[in-house]
Scaffold this motif. Structure first.
Motif, PDB file in Angstrom:
ATOM      1  N   PRO A 344       0.616  -1.213   0.009  1.00 31.23           N
ATOM      2  CA  PRO A 344       0.150   0.142   0.166  1.00 31.23           C
ATOM      3  C   PRO A 344       0.615   1.319  -0.050  1.00 31.23           C
ATOM      4  CG  PRO A 344       0.194  -1.039   2.190  1.00 31.23           C
ATOM      5  CD  PRO A 344       0.761  -1.738   1.496  1.00 31.23           C
ATOM      6  N   GLN A 345       2.097   1.216   0.147  1.00 31.92           N
ATOM      7  CA  GLN A 345       3.027   2.369   0.468  1.00 31.92           C
ATOM      8  C   GLN A 345       2.825   3.609  -0.560  1.00 31.92           C
ATOM      9  OE1 GLN A 345       4.256   3.060   3.471  1.00 31.92           O
ATOM     10  NE2 GLN A 345       4.790   5.039   2.642  1.00 31.92           N
ATOM     11  N   ALA A 346       3.026   3.191  -1.800  1.00 34.55           N
ATOM     12  CA  ALA A 346       3.109   4.121  -2.852  1.00 34.55           C
ATOM     13  C   ALA A 346       1.538   5.044  -2.843  1.00 34.55           C
ATOM     14  CB  ALA A 346       2.937   3.468  -4.229  1.00 34.55           C
ATOM     15  N   GLN A 347       0.388   4.352  -2.418  1.00 31.64           N
ATOM     16  CA  GLN A 347      -0.734   4.674  -2.535  1.00 31.64           C
ATOM     17  C   GLN A 347      -0.595   5.715  -1.243  1.00 31.64           C
ATOM     18  OE1 GLN A 347      -4.815   3.707  -2.903  1.00 31.64           O
ATOM     19  NE2 GLN A 347      -4.255   1.752  -4.313  1.00 31.64           N
ATOM     20  N   LEU A 348      -0.494   5.308  -0.064  1.00 35.16           N
ATOM     21  CA  LEU A 348      -0.507   6.131   1.040  1.00 35.16           C
ATOM     22  C   LEU A 348       0.176   7.243   0.891  1.00 35.16           C
ATOM     23  CD1 LEU A 348       0.239   3.338   3.648  1.00 35.16           C
ATOM     24  CD2 LEU A 348      -1.873   4.498   3.359  1.00 35.16           C
ATOM     25  N   GLU A 349       1.259   7.503   0.215  1.00 34.48           N
ATOM     26  CA  GLU A 349       2.293   8.533  -0.179  1.00 34.48           C
ATOM     27  C   GLU A 349       1.428   9.728  -1.004  1.00 34.48           C
ATOM     28  OE1 GLU A 349       5.904   7.270  -1.778  1.00 34.48           O
ATOM     29  OE2 GLU A 349       6.542   6.462   0.213  1.00 34.48           O
ATOM     30  N   ALA A 350       0.616   8.766  -2.142  1.00 31.86           N
ATOM     31  CA  ALA A 350      -0.131   9.798  -3.065  1.00 31.86           C
ATOM     32  C   ALA A 350      -1.276  10.403  -2.205  1.00 31.86           C
ATOM     33  CB  ALA A 350      -0.770   8.909  -4.108  1.00 31.86           C
ATOM     34  N   MET A 351      -1.665   9.765  -1.308  1.00 32.66           N
ATOM     35  CA  MET A 351      -3.114  10.064  -0.732  1.00 32.66           C
ATOM     36  C   MET A 351      -2.612  11.037   0.328  1.00 32.66           C
ATOM     37  SD  MET A 351      -5.459   6.844   0.088  1.00 32.66           S
ATOM     38  CE  MET A 351      -4.163   6.010   0.880  1.00 32.66           C
TER      39      MET A 351
END
Length: 380
Positions: A344-351
């Motif tokens: 999930p890390q890439a999404q968390l950073e984008a969010m």
């Protein structure tokens, strides 16, 4: 000062109420006339007629009301002209609001006109902005990349922040209490299923989403599914999901929904602003959407972007997988859900970047919008 405001949808009513509060804070003797719902009425607006008359979507809903709406447009324009406000502020609902603004502009070309929520010309029908510029002077944008597009069409425009960036979220304690209340173990992955808020959407998406979640459950047997919805769709969804391998927990209360978003680990959601609600709660997601074949073809011809998910657009990434039209099928949805759950890390950073760009931690959007309105009036 006096303002005439028009809102035609519940979301516009909330924007209008926050703007009214901001204007009263900056100019205490401000008065209001116009059309709005309960939130705007609580701030002191006496609605010209019930806002619900304007909350129509789709050609088959509008056609039977066409002549009535036409009369309401004329009535509203006459009320604006009679009130002689310092500005006319229209809030979203462009089909109604911009027709009123056009009649007002013909009679009072000197009256300052302001529209709250820019049309999504970055996605489709870019000509709408130039058409709007014929009757609107200034735009209050809720997405940070919109001002240059509005300015290019001939209007002044300020980004005033998105309300989701400052909306309250549930606490970790609320999330833990939600899991405890519904007997969801702390270590069980909690999946939100969000097939839309309209009956046409859930009819088209619920079966596909259910099959995708059933496939995911083969890899994640301990997972639990929660389906937040609105009260008037809850019974329909219970019927649609009764044959799922593990029927979801269906909730239809605002507090429960907020706690569920805080407690969730992953979401499968219809395309729309719900992606921003998920981002505000740092819930990784996969987006799926489809529509009737003719609508799919028409929209496909007009869409200008390679993504419709606001988190992708605002963060300038493509971190959120989306499956639209014919691609919205159980197998690819399930595969993407598993990948996002595991990484999930890439999404968390984008969010996080999305929320920062939408105004998290800054001045409340209603107050920013009020400052922009006052600046637009004095700048003339």
């Amino acid at each position: 000062m006096k303002f005439f405001l028009i809102a035609g949808e519940p979301s516009g009513d909330l924007l209008g109420a926050a703007l009214m509060a901001g204007l009263k804070e900056l100019v205490p003797d401000t008065s209001f006339e116009g059309i709005g719902g309960p939130a705007m009425q609580a701030e002191g607006l006496q609605s010209l007629f019930p806002m619900e008359e304007l909350s129509l979507m789709g050609i088959w809903e509008v056609l039977p009301k066409y002549f009535h709406l036409k009369r309401r447009i004329a009535q509203t324009a006459e009320a604006v002209i009679s009130a002689a406000p310092d500005a006319l502020i229209t809030i979203d609902s462009p089909d109604f609001c911009l027709r009123v603004a056009r009649l007002v502009r013909a009679s009072r070309p000197d009256l300052r006109t302001i529209h709250y929520v820019a049309p999504s010309v970055w996605a489709w029908r870019p000509g709408r902005a130039k058409k709007m510029a014929q009757v609107i002077d200034h735009v209050l944008a809720i997405l940070p990349f919109e001002p240059p597009l509005m300015q290019a069409a001939g209007m002044s425009c300020d980004f005033v922040g998105h309300p989701i960036a400052t909306a309250p979220t549930a606490s970790p304690e609320d999330a833990a209490a939600f899991r405890a209340t519904h007997a969801i173990p702390a270590d069980a992955p909690l999946i939100l299923c969000l097939p839309g808020s309209r009956r046409s959407e859930i009819t088209r998406l619920a079966d596909r989403f259910g099959k995708a979640l059933a496939l995911l459950q083969q890899d994640v047997p301990q997972m639990r599914v929660v389906l937040p919805t609105v009260p008037w769709l809850a019974d329909d969804l219970r019927g649609m999901t009764a044959d799922w391998p593990t029927p979801p927990l269906i909730i239809d209360g605002k507090d429960d929904k907020r706690a569920a978003f805080s407690a969730a680990d992953l979401a499968l959601a219809a395309s729309g602003t719900v992606s921003l609600e998920l981002a505000a709660n740092r819930v990784p997601m996969v987006i799926g959407y489809d529509m009737a074949p003719l609508s799919r073809w028409i929209i496909g011809m007009m869409v200008k972007t390679d993504t419709v998910t606001l988190v992708n657009l605002v963060s300038e990434t493509r971190a959120v997988p989306e499956f639209l039209g014919r691609d919205c099928q159980p197998e690819p949805l399930a595969k993407a859900l598993k990948q996002v759950l595991d990484h999930p890390q890439a999404q968390l950073e984008a969010m996080d970047l999305t929320m920062q760009r939408l105004g998290k931690g800054g001045e409340a959007p209603g107050l920013r919008a009020a400052r922009s309105v006052l600046s637009a009036i004095t700048a003339r």
